[in-house]
Enzyme design. Structure first.
Site, short mmCIF file in Angstrom:
data_model
loop_
_atom_site.label_atom_id
_atom_site.label_comp_id
_atom_site.label_asym_id
_atom_site.label_seq_id
_atom_site.Cartn_x
_atom_site.Cartn_y
_atom_site.Cartn_z
N ASP A 1 0.86 -1.19 0.00
CA ASP A 1 0.00 0.00 0.00
C ASP A 1 0.90 1.24 0.00
O ASP A 1 1.87 1.33 0.77
CB ASP A 1 -0.88 -0.04 1.27
CG ASP A 1 -1.83 1.13 1.38
OD1 ASP A 1 -3.05 0.90 1.29
OD2 ASP A 1 -1.35 2.28 1.55
N ILE A 2 0.59 2.19 -0.89
CA ILE A 2 1.41 3.40 -0.99
C ILE A 2 1.23 4.24 0.29
O ILE A 2 0.11 4.39 0.79
CB ILE A 2 1.04 4.23 -2.24
CG1 ILE A 2 1.23 3.37 -3.50
CG2 ILE A 2 1.89 5.51 -2.31
CD1 ILE A 2 0.82 4.06 -4.79
N GLU B 1 -4.84 2.24 -4.18
CA GLU B 1 -3.38 2.30 -4.19
C GLU B 1 -2.80 1.08 -3.50
O GLU B 1 -1.75 1.13 -2.90
CB GLU B 1 -2.89 3.60 -3.55
CG GLU B 1 -3.78 4.15 -2.46
CD GLU B 1 -3.45 3.60 -1.08
OE1 GLU B 1 -4.23 2.77 -0.58
OE2 GLU B 1 -2.42 4.03 -0.51
P1 GH3 Z 1 -1.38 5.20 4.44
O1 GH3 Z 1 0.05 5.54 4.41
O2 GH3 Z 1 -1.89 4.87 5.78
O3 GH3 Z 1 -1.72 4.14 3.45
O4 GH3 Z 1 -2.15 6.53 4.00
P2 GH3 Z 1 -2.91 6.78 2.66
O5 GH3 Z 1 -3.23 8.21 2.58
O6 GH3 Z 1 -2.18 6.21 1.53
O7 GH3 Z 1 -4.18 5.83 2.87
P3 GH3 Z 1 -5.69 5.97 2.49
O8 GH3 Z 1 -6.20 4.59 2.28
O9 GH3 Z 1 -6.39 6.78 3.52
O10 GH3 Z 1 -5.74 6.74 1.11
C1 GH3 Z 1 -5.66 6.12 -0.11
C2 GH3 Z 1 -5.89 7.16 -1.14
O11 GH3 Z 1 -5.74 6.59 -2.45
C3 GH3 Z 1 -7.25 7.75 -1.13
C4 GH3 Z 1 -7.68 7.83 -2.58
O12 GH3 Z 1 -7.98 9.13 -2.95
C5 GH3 Z 1 -6.47 7.37 -3.34
N1 GH3 Z 1 -6.82 6.58 -4.51
C6 GH3 Z 1 -7.42 5.38 -4.54
N2 GH3 Z 1 -7.57 4.98 -5.82
C7 GH3 Z 1 -7.02 5.94 -6.62
C8 GH3 Z 1 -6.87 6.10 -8.02
O13 GH3 Z 1 -7.27 5.26 -8.83
N3 GH3 Z 1 -6.26 7.22 -8.46
C9 GH3 Z 1 -5.81 8.17 -7.59
N4 GH3 Z 1 -5.21 9.25 -8.07
N5 GH3 Z 1 -5.95 8.05 -6.28
C10 GH3 Z 1 -6.55 6.95 -5.78
MG MG Z 2 -4.91 2.02 1.07
MG MG Z 3 -1.92 4.15 1.42
MG MG Z 4 -4.40 3.24 3.64
#
Ligand code: GH3
Ligand code: MG
Ligand code: MG
Ligand code: MG
Length: 308
Positions: free
Chosen positions: A182-183, A226
């Protein structure tokens, strides 16, 4: 058209040849069934005009053998003095497509040949369309396994492959490694750079993970958002650690700026890793939950790392 005449009467063959003469046909003839079948294989005709009563094998047997030996359909028209209803029935059942009584009338023969030619052309067209559909279907099936944004395997493909590989690992008592990644702080990344750039980051991360695992048996898939998953058949704990270390470094090596965290920061990723020789009762869901738990620990522990 290439026309093959099979009839043991020379006069009949000459007469039929004369009917076809001024048309743009290539005519072959054979004086008995055996020669006719050999010639069929050799000259690959578009239509067969077939006598019934012949020395050696008769016309019905010739038709049956042609249908039996050659899968590609070629129209067969019987030309015979035997015109009882049961003769016609036997001829059609043996594989003939039409049955004309002798003496043959030129116009009727040509008209029947035209009809057969039309059917053959429609059949060819249908086969071509089927072939095209098959190719299109294969392409659709391939596309259905891919993630639209990143081009790597999608969730659906991951689910199918995991079930298969878990079963295989159980069967052969082999180790299996599964990783969820996970990013880190990706929400901040999107907030800072916008979603378009966020997508670019996802593509780059997918690409580096995918190119870091190059064995044909290894799978890198986008699980969603992500989050990415990696499945490594026949990989034990020792190797799993090496792979995890390699992946953490590979993402770092992208050196994707992440000023949403601070000026010096780059995009990093956290990895939850499990490696096991699965016992019979282990399920895909359990593998996912266990890896997710490790991922959570990696996040808690400060991110940019792997936990096994
Ligand atoms: P953590 O280090 O705990 O993983 O923090 P985080 O911010 O990465 O975790 P969180 O799961 O809260 O956020 C994931 C984000 O990924 C939220 C969402 O906007 C973004 N995201 C999910 N799918 C996509 C996509 O297809 N494209 C883009 N640009 N962003 C995406
Ligand atoms: Mg995530
Ligand atoms: Mg993340
Ligand atoms: Mg997360």
């Amino acid at each position: 058209m290439k026309i093959l005449i099979i009839d043991d009467s020379k006069i009949e063959r000459v007469i039929i040849r004369s009917y076809l003469q001024h048309l743009d046909h290539e005519v072959f003839d054979a004086e008995n069934g055996e020669t006719g079948i050999a010639m069929f294989a050799e000259c690959n005709p578009d239509i067969v005009l077939l006598g019934v009563v012949m020395v050696g094998i008769n016309g019905y047997q010739v038709a049956a053998q042609i249908r039996d030996k050659f899968t590609d359909w070629v129209p067969i028209i019987f030309l015979s003095g035997k015109t009882a209803p049961e003769d016609i029935m036997i001829g059609i059942e043996a594989g003939g497509d039409d049955y004309l009584p002798k003496p043959i009338k030129k116009q009727i023969l040509l008209a029947k040949m035209t009809a057969m030619e039309r059917i053959a052309a429609m059949r060819t067209q249908l086969l071509q369309t089927t072939k095209k559909l098959e190719i299109a279907n294969e392409e659709l099936e391939r596309l259905a396994t891919l993630d639209g944004l990143t081009g790597i395997a999608n969730r659906r493909h991951l689910d199918i492959t995991m079930a298969k590989e878990l079963a295989r690992a159980k069967r052969h008592a082999q180790p299996l490694t599964f990783i969820i990644a996970d990013i880190d702080f990706f929400k901040k990344y999107n907030d800072h750079y916008g979603h378009i750039q966020g997508d670019e980051c996802l593509k780059a991360v997918a690409s580096i993970l995918d190119s870091s695992l190059r064995r044909p048996s290894e799978l890198v898939a986008r699980y969603g958002g992500e989050e990415f998953c990696m499945l490594l058949p026949n990989t034990d704990i020792k190797n799993a650690k090496l792979v995890a270390e390699k992946l953490v470094n590979a993402v770092r090596s992208l050196e994707f700026r992440h000023e949403g965290i601070d000026k010096q920061a780059i995009v990093t990723m956290s990895f939850g890793v499990i490696s096991l020789v699965p016992s019979r009762d282990v399920t895909v869901k359990e593998l996912m939950l266990q890896a997710d738990e490790k991922l959570y620990q990696a996040k808690e522990n400060g991110r940019d790392q792997w936990i096994i």
